[in-house]
Scaffold this motif. Structure first.
Motif, PDB file in Angstrom:
ATOM      1  N   SER A 115       0.666  -1.501  -0.129  1.00  0.00           N
ATOM      2  CA  SER A 115      -0.133   0.019  -0.225  1.00  0.00           C
ATOM      3  C   SER A 115       0.822   1.216  -0.127  1.00  0.00           C
ATOM      4  O   SER A 115       1.736   1.612   0.851  1.00  0.00           O
ATOM      5  CB  SER A 115      -0.301  -0.043   1.540  1.00  0.00           C
ATOM      6  OG  SER A 115      -1.932   1.110   1.569  1.00  0.00           O
ATOM      7  N   SER A 116       0.255   1.136  -1.314  1.00  0.00           N
ATOM      8  CA  SER A 116       1.412   3.309  -1.362  1.00  0.00           C
ATOM      9  C   SER A 116       0.639   3.957  -1.688  1.00  0.00           C
ATOM     10  O   SER A 116      -0.231   3.582  -1.578  1.00  0.00           O
ATOM     11  CB  SER A 116       2.098   3.350  -2.485  1.00  0.00           C
ATOM     12  OG  SER A 116       3.737   2.226  -1.844  1.00  0.00           O
ATOM     13  N   VAL A 117       1.065   5.669  -0.962  1.00  0.00           N
ATOM     14  CA  VAL A 117       0.343   6.434  -0.207  1.00  0.00           C
ATOM     15  C   VAL A 117       0.554   7.705  -1.339  1.00  0.00           C
ATOM     16  O   VAL A 117       1.829   7.866  -1.295  1.00  0.00           O
ATOM     17  CB  VAL A 117       0.338   7.402   1.300  1.00  0.00           C
ATOM     18  CG1 VAL A 117      -0.759   8.104   0.995  1.00  0.00           C
ATOM     19  CG2 VAL A 117      -0.298   5.895   1.565  1.00  0.00           C
ATOM     20  N   PHE A 118      -0.481   7.735  -2.264  1.00  0.00           N
ATOM     21  CA  PHE A 118      -0.101   9.351  -3.139  1.00  0.00           C
ATOM     22  C   PHE A 118      -1.236  10.547  -2.366  1.00  0.00           C
ATOM     23  O   PHE A 118      -2.202  10.341  -2.018  1.00  0.00           O
ATOM     24  CB  PHE A 118      -0.347   9.142  -4.653  1.00  0.00           C
ATOM     25  CG  PHE A 118       1.046   7.826  -4.701  1.00  0.00           C
ATOM     26  CD1 PHE A 118       1.375   8.013  -5.797  1.00  0.00           C
ATOM     27  CD2 PHE A 118       0.366   7.020  -4.744  1.00  0.00           C
ATOM     28  CE1 PHE A 118       2.302   7.633  -6.227  1.00  0.00           C
ATOM     29  CE2 PHE A 118       0.906   5.887  -4.939  1.00  0.00           C
ATOM     30  CZ  PHE A 118       2.173   5.354  -5.930  1.00  0.00           C
ATOM     31  N   THR A 119      -0.679  11.550  -2.350  1.00  0.00           N
ATOM     32  CA  THR A 119      -1.570  12.914  -2.385  1.00  0.00           C
ATOM     33  C   THR A 119      -1.475  14.010  -3.323  1.00  0.00           C
ATOM     34  O   THR A 119       0.001  13.759  -3.553  1.00  0.00           O
ATOM     35  CB  THR A 119      -0.945  13.361  -0.689  1.00  0.00           C
ATOM     36  OG1 THR A 119       0.872  14.160  -1.113  1.00  0.00           O
ATOM     37  CG2 THR A 119      -0.705  12.608   0.121  1.00  0.00           C
ATOM     38  N   ALA A 120      -2.602  14.977  -3.387  1.00  0.00           N
ATOM     39  CA  ALA A 120      -1.897  15.797  -4.033  1.00  0.00           C
ATOM     40  C   ALA A 120      -2.953  17.370  -3.000  1.00  0.00           C
ATOM     41  O   ALA A 120      -4.178  16.700  -2.412  1.00  0.00           O
ATOM     42  CB  ALA A 120      -2.489  15.659  -5.164  1.00  0.00           C
TER      43      ALA A 120
ATOM     44  N   PRO B 218       6.803   8.731   0.580  1.00  0.00           N
ATOM     45  CA  PRO B 218       8.131   7.922   1.114  1.00  0.00           C
ATOM     46  C   PRO B 218       7.757   6.494   2.013  1.00  0.00           C
ATOM     47  O   PRO B 218       8.164   5.267   1.262  1.00  0.00           O
ATOM     48  CB  PRO B 218       8.684   8.447   2.117  1.00  0.00           C
ATOM     49  CG  PRO B 218       8.493  10.219   1.084  1.00  0.00           C
ATOM     50  CD  PRO B 218       6.899  10.308   1.501  1.00  0.00           C
ATOM     51  N   GLN B 219       7.062   6.505   3.105  1.00  0.00           N
ATOM     52  CA  GLN B 219       6.897   5.404   3.289  1.00  0.00           C
ATOM     53  C   GLN B 219       5.584   4.260   2.824  1.00  0.00           C
ATOM     54  O   GLN B 219       4.379   5.187   2.781  1.00  0.00           O
ATOM     55  CB  GLN B 219       6.504   5.947   4.923  1.00  0.00           C
ATOM     56  CG  GLN B 219       6.428   4.499   5.946  1.00  0.00           C
ATOM     57  CD  GLN B 219       6.777   5.023   7.550  1.00  0.00           C
ATOM     58  OE1 GLN B 219       5.985   6.207   7.496  1.00  0.00           O
ATOM     59  NE2 GLN B 219       7.146   4.301   7.974  1.00  0.00           N
ATOM     60  N   GLN B 220       5.894   3.162   2.534  1.00  0.00           N
ATOM     61  CA  GLN B 220       4.843   2.418   2.088  1.00  0.00           C
ATOM     62  C   GLN B 220       4.304   1.848   3.618  1.00  0.00           C
ATOM     63  O   GLN B 220       4.673   1.337   4.773  1.00  0.00           O
ATOM     64  CB  GLN B 220       5.443   0.937   1.733  1.00  0.00           C
ATOM     65  CG  GLN B 220       4.638   0.311   0.748  1.00  0.00           C
ATOM     66  CD  GLN B 220       3.888  -1.003   1.565  1.00  0.00           C
ATOM     67  OE1 GLN B 220       3.096  -1.596   1.430  1.00  0.00           O
ATOM     68  NE2 GLN B 220       4.714  -1.502   2.505  1.00  0.00           N
ATOM     69  N   VAL B 221       3.202   1.434   3.740  1.00  0.00           N
ATOM     70  CA  VAL B 221       1.989   1.614   4.885  1.00  0.00           C
ATOM     71  C   VAL B 221       1.641   0.316   5.293  1.00  0.00           C
ATOM     72  O   VAL B 221       0.898  -0.067   5.964  1.00  0.00           O
ATOM     73  CB  VAL B 221       1.054   2.480   5.121  1.00  0.00           C
ATOM     74  CG1 VAL B 221       1.363   4.251   4.646  1.00  0.00           C
ATOM     75  CG2 VAL B 221      -0.318   2.149   3.599  1.00  0.00           C
ATOM     76  N   ASN B 222       1.646  -1.293   3.941  1.00  0.00           N
ATOM     77  CA  ASN B 222       1.453  -1.900   4.364  1.00  0.00           C
ATOM     78  C   ASN B 222       2.497  -3.296   5.003  1.00  0.00           C
ATOM     79  O   ASN B 222       3.282  -3.365   2.998  1.00  0.00           O
ATOM     80  CB  ASN B 222       0.076  -2.312   3.468  1.00  0.00           C
ATOM     81  CG  ASN B 222      -0.122  -4.139   4.403  1.00  0.00           C
ATOM     82  OD1 ASN B 222      -0.217  -3.964   5.190  1.00  0.00           O
ATOM     83  ND2 ASN B 222      -1.257  -5.167   3.141  1.00  0.00           N
ATOM     84  N   TYR B 223       3.118  -3.040   5.798  1.00  0.00           N
ATOM     85  CA  TYR B 223       4.643  -3.804   5.973  1.00  0.00           C
ATOM     86  C   TYR B 223       3.442  -5.351   5.927  1.00  0.00           C
ATOM     87  O   TYR B 223       2.709  -5.737   5.763  1.00  0.00           O
ATOM     88  CB  TYR B 223       5.238  -3.684   6.965  1.00  0.00           C
ATOM     89  CG  TYR B 223       5.827  -2.412   7.165  1.00  0.00           C
ATOM     90  CD1 TYR B 223       7.363  -2.113   7.464  1.00  0.00           C
ATOM     91  CD2 TYR B 223       5.177  -1.166   6.951  1.00  0.00           C
ATOM     92  CE1 TYR B 223       8.336  -2.003   7.290  1.00  0.00           C
ATOM     93  CE2 TYR B 223       5.847   0.446   6.289  1.00  0.00           C
ATOM     94  CZ  TYR B 223       7.540   0.041   7.096  1.00  0.00           C
ATOM     95  OH  TYR B 223       8.203   1.666   6.941  1.00  0.00           O
ATOM     96  N   CYS B 224       5.063  -6.282   5.703  1.00  0.00           N
ATOM     97  CA  CYS B 224       4.781  -7.624   5.936  1.00  0.00           C
ATOM     98  C   CYS B 224       4.205  -8.211   6.994  1.00  0.00           C
ATOM     99  O   CYS B 224       4.947  -7.269   8.228  1.00  0.00           O
ATOM    100  CB  CYS B 224       6.435  -8.480   5.674  1.00  0.00           C
ATOM    101  SG  CYS B 224       6.676  -8.206   3.721  1.00  0.00           S
TER     102      CYS B 224
END
Length: 358
Positions: free
Chosen positions: A239-244, A255-261
């Motif tokens: 899960s990568s997050v993008f904002t605008a 920068p931080q991917q939010v669904n780790y293993c």
């Protein structure tokens, strides 16, 4: 459970079946949950009672003969089945055409409830998105002319509808034509034609594909969440997050991917991986899963009494049903938490949580 700041009122479970007022297990998958007036509606895919033989999709179970169900609820706990065939026209060819991802919004201009969804006759074949409309949130929804998108030549496997506070509607989709990318595109005031204005959220020319979650707005900022293609996988997706600052402005990847293993490590997202490889355990599809072992399809924003908006990750926890039926798979409704500057924090798994709804 969530911190004590959330008063106990409605309890949402991720490890128990939701049942409707007739005592039947709710059969509603991917899709969306939206609130119209004082009632919540869940629009989702009805899967047949089939067993998926392995840890990933096989092109049969969950593909045919899908329809869309509509459930209503006053509190997200008590659900009433309104229909298991929200778009009757789908029954004409759903034995050979796949249908998924029902997204519904209300157009104040036309006073209609509009459904955008993925249609196997269009996805992977064209730049058009299926649309249907109804005067009632409970349907039935009747077909309208598909909407032509201008940001691609061929749409891939996900579509979402986002309605802004001013009533402007946007469709987010991913593409087959190179370079693979996620695009958000504006609709006209009647939601039946694109304005031709779009923004590219993310470009990813190599594997793994990125599927899409929903678009949401928080604190004046727009967010979307994208993750690795899962294809009914049991391990879940990243899960990568993008904002605008606006849906048509420039999008920036957090920068931080939010669904780790689940072991606390970052997933392996090398370009040579595909949807049939578990990014948390590349040598074992039955090994380590993601912290949230689900494929994201949307987000749900809930208004609470005292805590403002609560944003939920909304995904499918494939191969989770105790009886093995895809129609009985659990969903994953996961509360998102944010840093002071608005970044989405790494997700945690909640078997259940409570929320005091407004």
């Amino acid at each position: 459970t969530l911190p004590a700041a959330f008063p106990k009122s409605t309890v949402i479970y991720n490890d128990k079946w939701r049942k409707d007022t007739a005592g039947e297990i709710v059969n509603s998958h991917d899709g969306c949950v939206v609130k119209f007036n004082k009632t919540y509606y869940q629009y989702g895919t009805v899967y047949e009672h089939c067993h998926q033989p392995g840890p990933i999709c096989n092109g049969k179970c969950g593909y045919f003969p899908n329809t869309f169900s509509i459930y209503s609820s006053p509190d997200l706990e008590m659900w009433t089945l309104l229909t298991s065939n929200a778009v009757p026209a789908m029954s004409k060819d759903n034995h050979k055409v796949s249908y998924w991802e029902a997204n519904v919004g209300y157009n104040k201009k036309t006073q209609e409830f509009v459904m955008v969804y993925w249609d196997g006759k269009l996805g992977f074949h064209s730049n058009k998105v299926a649309i249907a409309a109804s005067p009632s949130p409970g349907g039935p929804f009747h077909l309208r002319t598909p909407i032509t998108m201008h940001g691609c030549k061929i749409i891939s496997d996900t579509v979402n509808l986002f309605v802004d506070d001013d009533g402007t509607a946007y469709i987010r989709y991913n593409t087959v034509d190179a370079p693979r990318r996620h695009v958000i595109e504006e609709l006209n005031q009647f939601w039946n034609v694109s304005t031709g204005r779009f923004s590219v959220i993310y470009t990813k020319p190599d594997f793994p594909w990125y599927d899409g979650g929903g678009v949401f707005k928080r604190g004046g900022k727009y967010y979307t969440m994208l993750g690795t293609d899962c294809c009914f996988c049991q391990w879940g997706g990243s899960s990568s997050v993008f904002t605008a600052s606006h849906p048509l402005a420039t999008w920036t990847q957090q920068p931080q991917q939010v669904n780790y293993c689940s072991n606390g490590k970052l997933p392996n997202l090398k370009k040579d991986l595909n949807a049939h490889v578990n990014p948390c355990d590349t040598t074992n599809p039955l090994g380590t899963n993601f912290t949230v072992p689900a494929q994201q399809f949307n987000v749900v924003t809930l208004q609470t009494k005292d805590q403002g908006d609560l944003v939920l990750y909304y995904g499918e926890h494939f191969r989770s049903s105790p009886d093995g039926w895809k129609s009985h798979d659990y969903q994953a409704w996961i509360p998102l938490q944010f840093s002071e500057d608005g970044a989405v924090l790494p997700m945690k798994w909640y078997s259940n949580f409570t929320v005091d709804l407004a």
